[in-house]
Scaffold this active site. Structure first.
Site, PDB file in Angstrom:
ATOM      1  N   SER A 148       1.580   3.763  -2.680  1.00  0.00           N
ATOM      2  CA  SER A 148       0.234   4.104  -2.210  1.00  0.00           C
ATOM      3  C   SER A 148      -0.780   3.091  -2.717  1.00  0.00           C
ATOM      4  O   SER A 148      -1.928   3.091  -2.287  1.00  0.00           O
ATOM      5  CB  SER A 148      -0.161   5.507  -2.693  1.00  0.00           C
ATOM      6  OG  SER A 148      -0.134   5.576  -4.112  1.00  0.00           O
ATOM      7  N   LEU A 149      -0.354   2.215  -3.649  1.00  0.00           N
ATOM      8  CA  LEU A 149      -1.219   1.184  -4.211  1.00  0.00           C
ATOM      9  C   LEU A 149      -0.781  -0.185  -3.708  1.00  0.00           C
ATOM     10  O   LEU A 149       0.374  -0.388  -3.347  1.00  0.00           O
ATOM     11  CB  LEU A 149      -1.150   1.195  -5.741  1.00  0.00           C
ATOM     12  CG  LEU A 149      -1.487   2.506  -6.459  1.00  0.00           C
ATOM     13  CD1 LEU A 149      -1.247   2.358  -7.956  1.00  0.00           C
ATOM     14  CD2 LEU A 149      -2.933   2.913  -6.180  1.00  0.00           C
ATOM     15  N   CYS A 197       7.728  -4.117  -6.029  1.00  0.00           N
ATOM     16  CA  CYS A 197       6.836  -2.959  -5.959  1.00  0.00           C
ATOM     17  C   CYS A 197       5.856  -2.992  -7.138  1.00  0.00           C
ATOM     18  O   CYS A 197       4.977  -3.843  -7.164  1.00  0.00           O
ATOM     19  CB  CYS A 197       7.643  -1.671  -5.886  1.00  0.00           C
ATOM     20  SG  CYS A 197       6.698  -0.267  -5.246  1.00  0.00           S
ATOM     21  N   GLN A 257       2.818  -5.722  -8.342  1.00  0.00           N
ATOM     22  CA  GLN A 257       1.474  -5.323  -8.743  1.00  0.00           C
ATOM     23  C   GLN A 257       1.140  -5.840 -10.142  1.00  0.00           C
ATOM     24  O   GLN A 257      -0.007  -6.210 -10.420  1.00  0.00           O
ATOM     25  CB  GLN A 257       1.352  -3.806  -8.679  1.00  0.00           C
ATOM     26  CG  GLN A 257       1.488  -3.232  -7.273  1.00  0.00           C
ATOM     27  CD  GLN A 257       1.610  -1.715  -7.260  1.00  0.00           C
ATOM     28  OE1 GLN A 257       1.483  -1.069  -8.295  1.00  0.00           O
ATOM     29  NE2 GLN A 257       1.862  -1.147  -6.088  1.00  0.00           N
ATOM     30  N   HIS A 265      10.752  -2.783  -1.024  1.00  0.00           N
ATOM     31  CA  HIS A 265      12.009  -2.699  -1.775  1.00  0.00           C
ATOM     32  C   HIS A 265      13.125  -3.450  -1.042  1.00  0.00           C
ATOM     33  O   HIS A 265      13.740  -2.904  -0.125  1.00  0.00           O
ATOM     34  CB  HIS A 265      12.418  -1.239  -1.958  1.00  0.00           C
ATOM     35  CG  HIS A 265      11.565  -0.479  -2.918  1.00  0.00           C
ATOM     36  ND1 HIS A 265      11.997  -0.085  -4.160  1.00  0.00           N
ATOM     37  CD2 HIS A 265      10.277  -0.054  -2.823  1.00  0.00           C
ATOM     38  CE1 HIS A 265      11.028   0.564  -4.792  1.00  0.00           C
ATOM     39  NE2 HIS A 265       9.971   0.592  -3.996  1.00  0.00           N
ATOM     40  N   GLY A 312       8.326   1.020 -10.149  1.00  0.00           N
ATOM     41  CA  GLY A 312       8.032   2.102 -11.087  1.00  0.00           C
ATOM     42  C   GLY A 312       6.847   2.927 -10.631  1.00  0.00           C
ATOM     43  O   GLY A 312       6.034   2.475  -9.821  1.00  0.00           O
ATOM     44  N   PRO A 313       6.718   4.135 -11.150  1.00  0.00           N
ATOM     45  CA  PRO A 313       5.591   5.004 -10.798  1.00  0.00           C
ATOM     46  C   PRO A 313       4.334   4.620 -11.578  1.00  0.00           C
ATOM     47  O   PRO A 313       4.403   3.935 -12.597  1.00  0.00           O
ATOM     48  CB  PRO A 313       6.092   6.388 -11.214  1.00  0.00           C
ATOM     49  CG  PRO A 313       7.008   6.103 -12.377  1.00  0.00           C
ATOM     50  CD  PRO A 313       7.670   4.783 -12.060  1.00  0.00           C
ATOM     51  N   GLY A 314       3.183   5.079 -11.085  1.00  0.00           N
ATOM     52  CA  GLY A 314       1.940   4.873 -11.809  1.00  0.00           C
ATOM     53  C   GLY A 314       1.236   3.586 -11.431  1.00  0.00           C
ATOM     54  O   GLY A 314       1.455   3.011 -10.366  1.00  0.00           O
ATOM     55  N   GLU A 362      15.961  -3.943  -2.111  1.00  0.00           N
ATOM     56  CA  GLU A 362      17.231  -3.299  -2.476  1.00  0.00           C
ATOM     57  C   GLU A 362      17.487  -2.008  -1.721  1.00  0.00           C
ATOM     58  O   GLU A 362      18.540  -1.382  -1.900  1.00  0.00           O
ATOM     59  CB  GLU A 362      17.268  -3.034  -3.985  1.00  0.00           C
ATOM     60  CG  GLU A 362      16.447  -1.844  -4.461  1.00  0.00           C
ATOM     61  CD  GLU A 362      14.945  -2.082  -4.522  1.00  0.00           C
ATOM     62  OE1 GLU A 362      14.216  -1.161  -4.912  1.00  0.00           O
ATOM     63  OE2 GLU A 362      14.489  -3.189  -4.170  1.00  0.00           O
TER      64      GLU A 362
END
Length: 367
Positions: free
Chosen positions: A136-137, A86, A90, A175, A58-60, A177
């Site tokens: 990026s994280l 991903c 985190q 990822h 997911g983003p953020g 997948e």
């Protein structure tokens, strides 16, 4: 519990890759239900009685944009396996006290090779496997919680995987997948093969499960080729060069060769050369591949299948090479098929250079 009967609840962190992950899980036999991270509660998940929970990409940032994901990890720890991809990884990192910060680089759809511990998600996955990254994280080494261990890293040290030391909780930054990730399906299989809330419990369960002969051969051939592919003069680049130099013998079409016999009113026989098998043991330890191939060719067979697996079938790639040379001068020679436990392009290139016209692919071994 077999993977085919696993009920998976996936928390969707509003990411398009969620559905790629869903597809991979379904292809491996799981029953998957997907819920947005702000549209389901812990009691509702409990009512679904999942065998496994997956936290999607997911983003953020996991601290602000993962909805119920971290609460899910906290609630189900020690009860059932929890896996994160991903942002999902985190979330695991932060839930147990670590910090997720800028990784020092921004990657979007790029592949990196990783080294790993060959456990959990990485069981039987070759080293230096190429994985696809969109992030990026990443979790920071300096803040790695004592309860987590690093399972995979890139060459420049970025954490690509973590696992809880006690609970069946594991995540990867990349990822699996993605179509560009090597062995992604194997990683998903490994996820679904985990049961229980504790690794110790899972290890006991795994020990009771009898490993199939195909799994044994698959694992051994991976080890064999880790060595073979690094021999001087036998590396992938070497074989590609030999092929470009025209060193591969000319081939014939497998289907056309079968059709020739059928069109002539003959039976299209697929003969076989092997010295042993897992079920029969040694059949003929002294069998000569060249002599047998010539006998088959003179008898008018359409195809000669040559077993090249050394441990259980007592074959080798040289058997195929001499079998091909033995029949090259025979008019309307049979097709040569490599019968092997093929899982990478190297083996196909190797077969072509040895004189194979075609190869056998076992779908269960492909990813």
């Amino acid at each position: 519990m077999p993977a085919a009967s696993k009920n998976v609840v996936m928390i969707d962190n509003y990411d398009s890759f969620t559905w790629n992950l869903y597809e991979y899980l379904c292809q491996e036999g799981a029953n998957v239900e997907v819920f947005r991270n702000d549209q389901i509660t812990i009691p509702e998940i409990e009512q679904l009685k999942p065998d496994v929970v997956v936290i999607s990409p997911g983003p953020g940032h996991p601290r602000t944009d993962s909805g119920i994901s971290r609460d899910v990890i906290s609630h189900f720890k020690g009860k059932i396996p929890v896996f994160g991809v991903c942002m999902g990884q985190q979330c695991i990192f932060e839930e147990f006290g670590g910090d997720v910060e800028y990784a020092g680089e921004i990657v979007h759809g790029k592949t990196s090779t990783v080294k790993h511990d060959n456990k959990g998600m990485f069981k039987n996955v070759p080293q230096d496997v190429a994985v696809t990254r969109y992030h990026s994280l990443a979790g920071t080494l300096k803040s790695l919680p004592d309860c987590l261990e690093i399972t995979a890293r890139t060459d420049n040290g970025i954490i690509m995987g973590v696992r809880h030391k006690k609970y069946t909780i594991e995540g990867v930054q990349f990822h699996p997948e993605s179509i560009l990730t090597e062995e992604g399906h194997l990683m998903i299989q490994n996820i679904l093969n985990v049961s229980g809330g504790y690794w110790e419990e899972n290890a006991n369960g795994a020990a009771q499960r009898k490993e199939s002969i195909l799994e044994k051969i698959y694992a051994q051939r991976r080890k064999d080729y880790e060595f073979e592919m690094n021999r001087p003069g036998r590396r992938f680049a070497d074989l590609e060069l030999y092929l470009s130099m025209g060193l591969a013998p000319p081939l014939i079409n497998f289907y056309d060769r079968l059709e020739q016999n059928i069109s002539a009113g003959k039976v299209a026989i697929l003969s076989e050369i092997k010295r042993a098998s897992p079920s029969k043991g040694v059949i003929d330890g002294d069998a000569n591949a060249a002599k047998q191939a010539l006998n088959y060719a003179k008898a008018g067979v359409a195809t000669i299948s040559v077993l090249t697996e050394p441990t259980w079938f007592k074959g080798n790639i040289q058997d195929l090479e001499v079998a091909r040379k033995a029949i090259d001068s025979v008019a309307n020679r049979p097709c040569i098929l490599r019968k092997e436990f093929i899982f990478n392009k190297y083996q196909i290139l190797e077969a072509r250079l040895a004189g194979a016209d075609t190869v056998l692919l076992i779908v269960k071994m492909l990813s």
